[in-house]
Design an enzyme around this catalytic site. Structure first.
Site, PDB file in Angstrom:
ATOM      1  N   SER A 220       0.825  -1.202   0.000  1.00  0.00           N
ATOM      2  CA  SER A 220       0.000   0.000   0.000  1.00  0.00           C
ATOM      3  C   SER A 220       0.862   1.255   0.000  1.00  0.00           C
ATOM      4  CB  SER A 220      -0.911   0.023   1.242  1.00  0.00           C
ATOM      5  OG  SER A 220      -1.773  -1.092   1.263  1.00  0.00           O
ATOM      6  N   SER A 258      -3.983  -3.827  -2.723  1.00  0.00           N
ATOM      7  CA  SER A 258      -3.200  -2.635  -2.399  1.00  0.00           C
ATOM      8  C   SER A 258      -4.105  -1.491  -1.976  1.00  0.00           C
ATOM      9  CB  SER A 258      -2.376  -2.211  -3.629  1.00  0.00           C
ATOM     10  OG  SER A 258      -1.589  -1.072  -3.354  1.00  0.00           O
ATOM     11  N   ASP A 260      -4.098   2.217  -2.075  1.00  0.00           N
ATOM     12  CA  ASP A 260      -3.420   3.374  -2.679  1.00  0.00           C
ATOM     13  C   ASP A 260      -4.335   4.580  -2.511  1.00  0.00           C
ATOM     14  OD1 ASP A 260      -1.316   1.660  -3.816  1.00  0.00           O
ATOM     15  OD2 ASP A 260      -2.924   0.933  -5.100  1.00  0.00           O
TER      16      ASP A 260
END
Length: 330
Positions: A220, A258, A260
Site C-alpha cells: 500500500s 493494495s 493506494d
C-alpha cells in the site's frame, strides 16, 4: 520541462505545514520486534478545528483501513492533523489524536459539535510484530507535539519504520515543486508512506532483482499533497487523482490487495468553524488557468520523487524473527 524544487524539497516548503514522527524500535526476544511508529502532518500550526483547510481525497485502490475520508468527501475540509501508522493501530492513533484535539478545544463534543480525525495506514507486519499492538494513544500525541516546520526526517522513521517498498526498505519520503504563473508563485509538496511493489516491478534499472519478494501482500501507499495555491475541494480532489501518475512512474500497477490512497489540501482560504455571516466567499483559481496544468505536473513529479526518497533515505532494518530488509541501491 521539469519544475523547480522547493528550497528543502519537502512538504514543509508549503508555508505553515509541519511534520512530526514518533518511532518505536525494540527487539523483545528472538522472535518479537517492535518496528513501527506514527507520523503526523499538520496543515498549519494554529488551531485546526477552528481554522479548517479545504481538502479532497482519492482512492486509487481501496484495500485500506483509513478513518475520516467519508467526511472529506462530503464537506471537503480537514480539521485535525493527518496521522499515519500501521494497519492495526488506526484505532489508538485516532484515540490519541482525539484526546489531543479535545484538550486543545474545550467545546468539541459539546457546544462545537464533533470532530473528524484523519488516519491512514500501511501494513508493516513483515518487520514489526504488529499483533502486539505496541502503538498507544500517547504515541500519536507525541508525533503531533514533535511536528516541526523544517525539513522532515525521511526513510525508516515514524510510520515508515517497518515499511517495505519494491523488496527494499521503504517508509517516509517527501518532495516539493514550485509553480510559477504570471506574477504568482505556488508550492506543491508531497509526503508518502511507501509500502508497495515487488522487486521485479521496479523501473529503477539499478535495482538488482530479488529471487524472493519479502512482501506477502500486495502492499500500500498513502500520499499526502499540500499546496498554498488557492484551490477548493473539487480542485483538490483533481490534484489527489494525479498522484496515481507519479505512483505509476515508479512501477506500481495498483494490485488487488493494495491500499493506494491520496489526500490533498490547500493552506489558502482557511474555513473558520464559527462565522456569523450566512455566506462564505473565497477566491480560487479557474480550472482553465495555465497554473492548473503546472500544479498537476507538480503533483506527479513530487509524488514520484517522494517515493524514491522514501527508499533513498531509509536504512537496512532488522525486524521480527531476524528478518532483514536492505537499503535500496540508490
Amino acid at each position: 520541462m521539469p519544475l523547480q524544487k522547493g528550497s528543502e524539497n519537502c512538504i514543509t516548503d508549503v508555508s505553515g505545514v509541519l511534520v512530526g514522527h514518533k518511532t518505536l524500535y525494540e527487539k523483545l526476544n528472538d522472535d518479537e520486534t517492535i518496528c513501527t511508529g506514527v507520523t503526523a502532518i499538520l496543515p498549519h500550526p494554529r488551531n485546526l478545528f477552528y481554522e479548517k483547510v479545504r481538502a479532497g481525497c482519492h482512492v486509487i485502490n481501496g484495500y485500506g483501513k483509513t478513518s475520516g475520508l467519508v467526511q472529506i468527501e462530503e464537506l471537503g475540509l480537514i480539521e485535525s492533523p493527518i496521522m499515519l501508522t500501521n494497519t492495526l493501530s488506526v484505532g489508538p492513533v485516532m484515540e490519541g489524536t482525539v484526546t489531543y484535539m479535545l484538550k486543545q478545544n474545550k467545546e468539541i463534543g459539546d457546544a462545537a459539535g464533533t470532530l473528524n480525525v484523519l488516519v491512514g495506514e500501511c501494513n508493516d507486519s513483515y518487520l514489526s510484530s504488529m499483533r502486539l499492538q505496541a502503538i498507544k494513544p500517547a504515541h500519536a500525541i507525541e508525533a503531533i507535539e514533535n511536528a516541526k516546520g523544517r525539513s522532515a526526517e525521511q526513510g525508516a522513521v515514524g510510520a515508515g519504520k517497518g515499511m517495505v517498498c519494491f523488496g527494499y526498505k521503504g517508509g517516509i519520503g517527501t518532495a516539493s515543486r514550485i509553480v510559477t504563473s504570471a506574477d504568482e508563485k505556488y508550492t506543491v509538496g508531497c509526503l508518502v508512506l511507501s509500502n508497495f511493489g515487488k522487486s521485479d516491478d521496479a523501473l529503477f534499472t539499478s535495482f538488482p532483482k530479488k529471487k524472493k519478494n519479502p512482501n506477502n501482500t500486495d502492499g500500500s501507499i498513502i500520499m499526502i499533497i499540500a499546496t498554498d495555491a488557492p484551490l477548493y475541494d473539487r480542485q483538490l480532489k483533481r490534484m489527489a487523482k494525479r498522484t496515481a501518475a507519479g505512483l505509476g512512474r515508479t512501477g506500481s500497477h495498483f494490485d488487488n490487495g493494495s491500499g493506494d490512497i491520496a489526500i490533498a489540501f490547500s493552506t489558502a482560504n482557511t474555513y473558520p468553524h464559527n462565522a456569523n455571516a450566512h455566506l462564505h466567499t473565497i477566491a480560487a483559481l479557474r480550472d482553465d488557468n495555465q497554473a492548473m496544468n503546472q500544479l498537476f505536473q507538480a503533483v506527479v513529479e513530487a509524488t514520484e520523487e517522494a517515493i524514491i526518497n522514501s527508499l533513498k533515505y531509509a536504512e537496512t532494518t532488522i525486524g521480527q524473527r531476524g528478518r532483514t530488509i536492505e537499503k535500496a541501491p540508490l
